[in-house]
Design a protein around this motif. Sequence first.
Motif, PDB file in Angstrom:
ATOM      1  N   THR A 195       0.606  -1.483   0.166  1.00  0.00           N
ATOM      2  CA  THR A 195      -0.210   0.479  -0.298  1.00  0.00           C
ATOM      3  C   THR A 195       0.447   1.491   0.035  1.00  0.00           C
ATOM      4  O   THR A 195       2.031   1.265   0.621  1.00  0.00           O
ATOM      5  N   PHE A 196       0.250   2.504  -0.372  1.00  0.00           N
ATOM      6  CA  PHE A 196       1.077   3.543  -0.869  1.00  0.00           C
ATOM      7  C   PHE A 196      -0.049   5.011   0.192  1.00  0.00           C
ATOM      8  O   PHE A 196      -1.202   4.907   0.071  1.00  0.00           O
ATOM      9  N   PRO A 197       1.282   5.173   0.955  1.00  0.00           N
ATOM     10  CA  PRO A 197       0.064   6.235   2.014  1.00  0.00           C
ATOM     11  C   PRO A 197      -0.118   7.619   1.819  1.00  0.00           C
ATOM     12  O   PRO A 197       0.670   7.589   0.812  1.00  0.00           O
ATOM     13  N   ASP A 198      -1.085   7.755   1.504  1.00  0.00           N
ATOM     14  CA  ASP A 198      -1.496   9.339   1.332  1.00  0.00           C
ATOM     15  C   ASP A 198      -1.102  10.482   2.232  1.00  0.00           C
ATOM     16  O   ASP A 198      -0.771   9.549   3.211  1.00  0.00           O
ATOM     17  N   GLN A 199      -1.652  11.817   1.501  1.00  0.00           N
ATOM     18  CA  GLN A 199      -1.267  12.879   2.768  1.00  0.00           C
ATOM     19  C   GLN A 199      -1.837  12.670   4.414  1.00  0.00           C
ATOM     20  O   GLN A 199      -1.233  13.078   4.966  1.00  0.00           O
ATOM     21  N   ASP A 200      -2.642  11.963   4.878  1.00  0.00           N
ATOM     22  CA  ASP A 200      -3.258  11.624   5.709  1.00  0.00           C
ATOM     23  C   ASP A 200      -2.734  10.334   7.044  1.00  0.00           C
ATOM     24  O   ASP A 200      -2.987   9.805   7.703  1.00  0.00           O
ATOM     25  N   GLY A 201      -2.046   9.172   5.536  1.00  0.00           N
ATOM     26  CA  GLY A 201      -1.675   8.368   6.144  1.00  0.00           C
ATOM     27  C   GLY A 201      -2.192   7.225   6.291  1.00  0.00           C
ATOM     28  O   GLY A 201      -2.001   5.730   6.086  1.00  0.00           O
ATOM     29  N   ASP A 202      -3.435   7.533   5.294  1.00  0.00           N
ATOM     30  CA  ASP A 202      -4.630   6.219   5.092  1.00  0.00           C
ATOM     31  C   ASP A 202      -3.682   5.562   3.599  1.00  0.00           C
ATOM     32  O   ASP A 202      -3.214   5.837   2.824  1.00  0.00           O
ATOM     33  N   PRO A 203      -4.447   4.248   4.173  1.00  0.00           N
ATOM     34  CA  PRO A 203      -3.182   2.803   3.266  1.00  0.00           C
ATOM     35  C   PRO A 203      -4.438   2.762   1.817  1.00  0.00           C
ATOM     36  O   PRO A 203      -5.801   3.408   1.458  1.00  0.00           O
ATOM     37  N   TRP A 204      -3.396   2.984   0.095  1.00  0.00           N
ATOM     38  CA  TRP A 204      -4.427   3.056  -0.674  1.00  0.00           C
ATOM     39  C   TRP A 204      -2.849   2.123  -1.510  1.00  0.00           C
ATOM     40  O   TRP A 204      -1.881   1.611  -1.903  1.00  0.00           O
ATOM     41  N   TRP A 205      -4.330   1.442  -2.597  1.00  0.00           N
ATOM     42  CA  TRP A 205      -3.579  -0.150  -3.307  1.00  0.00           C
ATOM     43  C   TRP A 205      -3.721   0.997  -4.833  1.00  0.00           C
ATOM     44  O   TRP A 205      -4.412   1.015  -4.695  1.00  0.00           O
TER      45      TRP A 205
END
Length: 131
Positions: free
Chosen positions: A42-52
């Motif tokens: 996963t790639f973290p967004d600016q808020d640290g939420d994980p994205w595939w």
Amino acid sequence: MRWDEEPADRGRVKFAASADAVEGYGGRGLNGRALHPVAGYTFPDQDGDPWWVIFQPWPSAGPHQHRVPGDILACNDSYGDMVHVVVLAAGVWEDDAEAAFSANAPSSLADAARVAAAVEPISRRGPRAAG
């Protein structure tokens, strides 16, 4: 949503979701292959939420071909039962997407978006011979 590792799929991790569980991708379901960040899947967004970040082959491409056209998508399932999709690049070759992610090793969703945006679209490159 499903995360599977398919041996027939070059050991790639698959990300799948039915069309009724996907928003932001024109009513289509997902059955793509994960592109890898520096660590994990996963790639973290600016808020640290994980994205595939996945390569989603176009329906006519077939399930196990690798020189196929498709889209690079960011998928976040933090919205309950729905997978929110953002198209990072549309109409690119899978091997070009893989090469770009391998060469640039993005570590965040913003980095992944920049790498995806730099992948040359099929419309500018023209058809490619099957491999």
